[in-house]
Design an enzyme around this catalytic site. Structure first.
Site, PDB file in Angstrom:
ATOM      1  N   ARG A   1     114.803  37.736  -8.011  1.00 27.34           N
ATOM      2  CA  ARG A   1     115.330  38.585  -9.138  1.00 27.34           C
ATOM      3  C   ARG A   1     114.208  39.645  -9.374  1.00 27.34           C
ATOM      4  O   ARG A   1     114.678  40.497 -10.011  1.00 27.34           O
ATOM      5  CB  ARG A   1     115.875  38.014 -10.169  1.00 27.34           C
ATOM      6  N   ASP A   2     112.908  39.319  -9.150  1.00 26.77           N
ATOM      7  CA  ASP A   2     111.785  40.434  -9.572  1.00 26.77           C
ATOM      8  C   ASP A   2     110.860  40.650  -8.466  1.00 26.77           C
ATOM      9  O   ASP A   2     109.586  40.522  -8.688  1.00 26.77           O
ATOM     10  CB  ASP A   2     111.294  39.838 -10.690  1.00 26.77           C
ATOM     11  N   PHE A   3     111.194  40.696  -7.236  1.00 25.69           N
ATOM     12  CA  PHE A   3     110.249  40.965  -6.236  1.00 25.69           C
ATOM     13  C   PHE A   3     109.763  42.354  -6.088  1.00 25.69           C
ATOM     14  O   PHE A   3     110.519  43.361  -6.179  1.00 25.69           O
ATOM     15  CB  PHE A   3     111.081  40.695  -4.732  1.00 25.69           C
TER      16      PHE A   3
ATOM     17  N   ASN B   1     103.924  41.317  -7.895  1.00 26.80           N
ATOM     18  CA  ASN B   1     104.125  39.584  -7.863  1.00 26.80           C
ATOM     19  C   ASN B   1     103.863  39.209  -6.635  1.00 26.80           C
ATOM     20  O   ASN B   1     104.226  37.976  -6.265  1.00 26.80           O
ATOM     21  CB  ASN B   1     105.635  39.510  -8.256  1.00 26.80           C
TER      22      ASN B   1
END
Length: 220
Positions: A46-48, A52
């Site tokens: 969900r936060d690629f 990160n």
């Protein structure tokens, strides 16, 4: 992680990240997402995004910050309904519009990151001219046009990139960024297509043949 984040290498370092290193980093990141998506209990990251993706001394990549990760749909369910979270510019359009989350939402985000790796541009950059501020919207017409494709390549690379590698990366981006989520590939398919790119050595510089124009100018 010794080399920090992919974001730092693409957007903050003076020296550009070499093409082979870019391919190694994105393959490792793709394997990470593929691992999360398999099995009876898939996990949606969900936060690629580039910040990160962390890189070790040998350019192996690892995913970090799982604070927004969510258990994927199971059984007969096709999606998970949730409040829209994540980072603007990376989130899949159907997720932003409906809150419906699937593993294909991660695939879209991967397509954005791969496009950043190809172009050296941020997913959203308000400092660029109108029409170029949203990377996906700006790059989409180039991805399927062989004649214009190379205009996407990060200019800091010069001619130090694989010709076939760029073509294949563009194809993968095109499929991952499909507006229809069902038409996007699974991450294990993406891994399959990225793997052969690690060994390509058809660098553009090797096929560069300058010729003089009638006015004495040099061109490809």
């Amino acid at each position: 992680m010794a080399r920090g984040s992919l974001e730092n290498h693409l957007f903050r370092r003076t020296l550009p990240l070499p093409w082979p290193c870019r391919m190694k980093v994105v393959l490792g990141a793709a394997k990470g997402l593929a691992f999360l998506h398999v099995g009876p209990k898939p996990v949606i990251y969900r936060d690629f995004k580039t910040s990160n993706i962390l890189i070790d001394a040998d350019y192996n990549s690892k995913l970090s910050d799982f604070g927004l990760a969510k258990a994927g749909p199971q059984g007969d369910k096709t999606h998970v309904s949730t409040r829209v979270l994540g980072t603007y510019g990376y989130a899949a359009p159907e997720y932003v519009m409906t809150g419906h989350l699937t593993t294909k939402s991660d695939v879209y985000s991967f397509g954005v990151v791969l496009l950043e790796v190809l172009t050296g541009r941020r997913s959203v950059d308000k400092k660029r001219p109108p029409g170029e501020q949203n990377l996906v919207a700006w790059a989409r017409p180039y991805l399927s046009d062989r004649r214009r494709l190379y205009q996407l390549v990060d200019p800091r690379l010069g001619l130090n990139y694989s010709v076939r590698g760029v073509q294949k990366v563009a194809q993968i981006c095109h499929h991952c960024l499909n507006r229809d989520s069902k038409s996007r590939p699974m991450m294990d398919e993406v891994v399959k297509h990225l793997t052969p790119l690690q060994d390509l050595n058809d660098m553009a510089a090797a096929s560069y043949r300058p010729r003089s124009s009638p006015r004495g100018e040099w061109y490809l």
